[in-house]
Design a protein around this motif. Sequence first.
Motif, PDB file in Angstrom:
ATOM      1  N   MET A  21      26.377  52.308 -30.416  1.00  0.00           N
ATOM      2  CA  MET A  21      25.720  53.215 -29.518  1.00  0.00           C
ATOM      3  C   MET A  21      26.684  53.490 -28.383  1.00  0.00           C
ATOM      4  SD  MET A  21      22.388  52.367 -27.144  1.00  0.00           S
ATOM      5  CE  MET A  21      21.759  51.322 -28.378  1.00  0.00           C
ATOM      6  N   SER A  22      26.878  54.729 -28.085  1.00  0.00           N
ATOM      7  CA  SER A  22      27.755  55.061 -26.973  1.00  0.00           C
ATOM      8  C   SER A  22      26.912  55.417 -25.764  1.00  0.00           C
ATOM      9  CB  SER A  22      28.662  56.226 -27.342  1.00  0.00           C
ATOM     10  OG  SER A  22      27.887  57.404 -27.426  1.00  0.00           O
ATOM     11  N   SER A  23      27.546  55.418 -24.606  1.00  0.00           N
ATOM     12  CA  SER A  23      26.821  55.739 -23.389  1.00  0.00           C
ATOM     13  C   SER A  23      26.311  57.176 -23.417  1.00  0.00           C
ATOM     14  CB  SER A  23      27.691  55.486 -22.170  1.00  0.00           C
ATOM     15  OG  SER A  23      28.852  56.281 -22.241  1.00  0.00           O
ATOM     16  N   ALA A  24      26.928  58.038 -24.215  1.00  0.00           N
ATOM     17  CA  ALA A  24      26.470  59.418 -24.317  1.00  0.00           C
ATOM     18  C   ALA A  24      25.151  59.510 -25.076  1.00  0.00           C
ATOM     19  CB  ALA A  24      27.527  60.263 -25.012  1.00  0.00           C
ATOM     20  N   ASN A  25      24.862  58.526 -25.921  1.00  0.00           N
ATOM     21  CA  ASN A  25      23.649  58.555 -26.731  1.00  0.00           C
ATOM     22  C   ASN A  25      22.478  57.830 -26.101  1.00  0.00           C
ATOM     23  OD1 ASN A  25      25.011  59.964 -28.679  1.00  0.00           O
ATOM     24  ND2 ASN A  25      25.528  58.170 -29.865  1.00  0.00           N
ATOM     25  N   ALA A  26      22.686  57.053 -25.078  1.00  0.00           N
ATOM     26  CA  ALA A  26      21.609  56.258 -24.491  1.00  0.00           C
ATOM     27  C   ALA A  26      21.474  56.564 -23.009  1.00  0.00           C
ATOM     28  CB  ALA A  26      21.898  54.778 -24.688  1.00  0.00           C
ATOM     29  N   GLU A  27      20.279  56.882 -22.614  1.00  0.00           N
ATOM     30  CA  GLU A  27      19.987  57.047 -21.204  1.00  0.00           C
ATOM     31  C   GLU A  27      19.832  55.659 -20.600  1.00  0.00           C
ATOM     32  OE1 GLU A  27      19.612  59.875 -19.370  1.00  0.00           O
ATOM     33  OE2 GLU A  27      20.248  61.038 -21.098  1.00  0.00           O
ATOM     34  N   THR A  28      20.282  55.469 -19.388  1.00  0.00           N
ATOM     35  CA  THR A  28      20.198  54.140 -18.780  1.00  0.00           C
ATOM     36  C   THR A  28      18.760  53.693 -18.595  1.00  0.00           C
ATOM     37  OG1 THR A  28      20.414  55.133 -16.589  1.00  0.00           O
ATOM     38  CG2 THR A  28      22.414  54.296 -17.619  1.00  0.00           C
ATOM     39  N   LYS A  29      17.830  54.616 -18.431  1.00  0.00           N
ATOM     40  CA  LYS A  29      16.419  54.237 -18.278  1.00  0.00           C
ATOM     41  C   LYS A  29      15.834  53.717 -19.587  1.00  0.00           C
ATOM     42  CE  LYS A  29      14.767  58.968 -18.873  1.00  0.00           C
ATOM     43  NZ  LYS A  29      14.248  58.894 -20.197  1.00  0.00           N
ATOM     44  N   ASP A  30      16.456  54.037 -20.724  1.00  0.00           N
ATOM     45  CA  ASP A  30      15.972  53.604 -22.029  1.00  0.00           C
ATOM     46  C   ASP A  30      16.520  52.242 -22.447  1.00  0.00           C
ATOM     47  OD1 ASP A  30      14.592  55.991 -22.257  1.00  0.00           O
ATOM     48  OD2 ASP A  30      16.232  56.980 -23.341  1.00  0.00           O
ATOM     49  N   LEU A  31      17.510  51.716 -21.732  1.00  0.00           N
ATOM     50  CA  LEU A  31      18.139  50.460 -22.125  1.00  0.00           C
ATOM     51  C   LEU A  31      17.221  49.272 -21.870  1.00  0.00           C
ATOM     52  CD1 LEU A  31      21.775  50.996 -20.836  1.00  0.00           C
ATOM     53  CD2 LEU A  31      20.932  51.157 -23.178  1.00  0.00           C
ATOM     54  N   ILE A  32      17.194  48.360 -22.843  1.00  0.00           N
ATOM     55  CA  ILE A  32      16.413  47.131 -22.750  1.00  0.00           C
ATOM     56  C   ILE A  32      17.388  45.977 -22.938  1.00  0.00           C
ATOM     57  CG2 ILE A  32      14.501  45.813 -23.735  1.00  0.00           C
ATOM     58  CD1 ILE A  32      13.679  48.409 -25.181  1.00  0.00           C
ATOM     59  N   PRO A  33      17.332  44.946 -22.090  1.00  0.00           N
ATOM     60  CA  PRO A  33      18.186  43.781 -22.344  1.00  0.00           C
ATOM     61  C   PRO A  33      17.888  43.218 -23.739  1.00  0.00           C
ATOM     62  CG  PRO A  33      17.129  43.624 -20.196  1.00  0.00           C
ATOM     63  CD  PRO A  33      16.511  44.792 -20.903  1.00  0.00           C
ATOM     64  N   LEU A  34      18.908  42.825 -24.457  1.00  0.00           N
ATOM     65  CA  LEU A  34      18.747  42.380 -25.836  1.00  0.00           C
ATOM     66  C   LEU A  34      17.777  41.217 -25.942  1.00  0.00           C
ATOM     67  CD1 LEU A  34      19.591  42.854 -28.744  1.00  0.00           C
ATOM     68  CD2 LEU A  34      21.422  41.219 -28.380  1.00  0.00           C
ATOM     69  N   PRO A  38      24.476  42.464 -23.338  1.00  0.00           N
ATOM     70  CA  PRO A  38      24.133  43.460 -24.352  1.00  0.00           C
ATOM     71  C   PRO A  38      22.760  44.088 -24.081  1.00  0.00           C
ATOM     72  CG  PRO A  38      23.780  41.265 -25.220  1.00  0.00           C
ATOM     73  CD  PRO A  38      24.350  41.102 -23.845  1.00  0.00           C
ATOM     74  N   PHE A  39      22.689  45.400 -24.251  1.00  0.00           N
ATOM     75  CA  PHE A  39      21.448  46.151 -24.117  1.00  0.00           C
ATOM     76  C   PHE A  39      21.263  46.978 -25.380  1.00  0.00           C
ATOM     77  CE2 PHE A  39      22.524  45.195 -19.805  1.00  0.00           C
ATOM     78  CZ  PHE A  39      21.329  45.158 -19.107  1.00  0.00           C
ATOM     79  N   THR A  40      20.025  47.284 -25.705  1.00  0.00           N
ATOM     80  CA  THR A  40      19.716  48.164 -26.819  1.00  0.00           C
ATOM     81  C   THR A  40      18.576  49.072 -26.397  1.00  0.00           C
ATOM     82  OG1 THR A  40      19.339  48.241 -29.211  1.00  0.00           O
ATOM     83  CG2 THR A  40      18.078  46.589 -27.962  1.00  0.00           C
ATOM     84  N   THR A  41      18.145  49.937 -27.305  1.00  0.00           N
ATOM     85  CA  THR A  41      17.026  50.832 -27.009  1.00  0.00           C
ATOM     86  C   THR A  41      15.963  50.688 -28.098  1.00  0.00           C
ATOM     87  OG1 THR A  41      17.977  52.668 -28.256  1.00  0.00           O
ATOM     88  CG2 THR A  41      18.540  52.544 -25.907  1.00  0.00           C
ATOM     89  N   ARG A  42      14.769  51.141 -27.798  1.00  0.00           N
ATOM     90  CA  ARG A  42      13.694  51.125 -28.799  1.00  0.00           C
ATOM     91  C   ARG A  42      14.081  51.999 -29.995  1.00  0.00           C
ATOM     92  NH1 ARG A  42      11.075  50.688 -23.917  1.00  0.00           N
ATOM     93  NH2 ARG A  42       9.620  48.951 -23.821  1.00  0.00           N
ATOM     94  N   ASN A  43      14.744  53.102 -29.718  1.00  0.00           N
ATOM     95  CA  ASN A  43      15.173  53.995 -30.790  1.00  0.00           C
ATOM     96  C   ASN A  43      16.189  53.304 -31.705  1.00  0.00           C
ATOM     97  OD1 ASN A  43      15.263  56.430 -32.212  1.00  0.00           O
ATOM     98  ND2 ASN A  43      17.058  57.099 -31.060  1.00  0.00           N
ATOM     99  N   ALA A  44      17.120  52.553 -31.139  1.00  0.00           N
ATOM    100  CA  ALA A  44      18.113  51.834 -31.958  1.00  0.00           C
ATOM    101  C   ALA A  44      17.431  50.788 -32.842  1.00  0.00           C
ATOM    102  CB  ALA A  44      19.149  51.172 -31.065  1.00  0.00           C
ATOM    103  N   ILE A  45      16.396  50.141 -32.311  1.00  0.00           N
ATOM    104  CA  ILE A  45      15.666  49.150 -33.098  1.00  0.00           C
ATOM    105  C   ILE A  45      14.929  49.827 -34.241  1.00  0.00           C
ATOM    106  CG2 ILE A  45      13.745  47.496 -33.023  1.00  0.00           C
ATOM    107  CD1 ILE A  45      14.708  46.829 -30.145  1.00  0.00           C
ATOM    108  N   ARG A  46      14.297  50.970 -33.973  1.00  0.00           N
ATOM    109  CA  ARG A  46      13.594  51.708 -35.040  1.00  0.00           C
ATOM    110  C   ARG A  46      14.566  52.164 -36.123  1.00  0.00           C
ATOM    111  NH1 ARG A  46      10.058  54.726 -31.007  1.00  0.00           N
ATOM    112  NH2 ARG A  46      12.117  55.151 -30.389  1.00  0.00           N
TER     113      ARG A  46
END
Length: 70
Positions: free
Chosen positions: A1-14, A60-68
């Motif tokens: 995941m690049s920073s261009a694909n993830a909004e900082t508000k969407d990031l969740i600590p792993l 490390p951070f991820t997003t709900r979308n990355a998990i889905r």
Amino acid sequence: MSSANAETKDLIPLNQAVRTEIPGAPSISTTWRWITRGLAPADDREPRIKLAVLYVGNKPFTTRNAIREF
């Protein structure tokens, strides 16, 4: 995941994502393996499937979308 694909508000600590977003709450070592080695695909010709993460500093951070998608 690049920073261009993830909004900082969407990031969740792993560590939080493992406890709240992934059914069954797998162990941290399982989650680490998903990030580094990934899962073997059904077809050997395809690349391994990895959980996308973004490191902010050394955390490390991820997003709900990355998990889905995983």
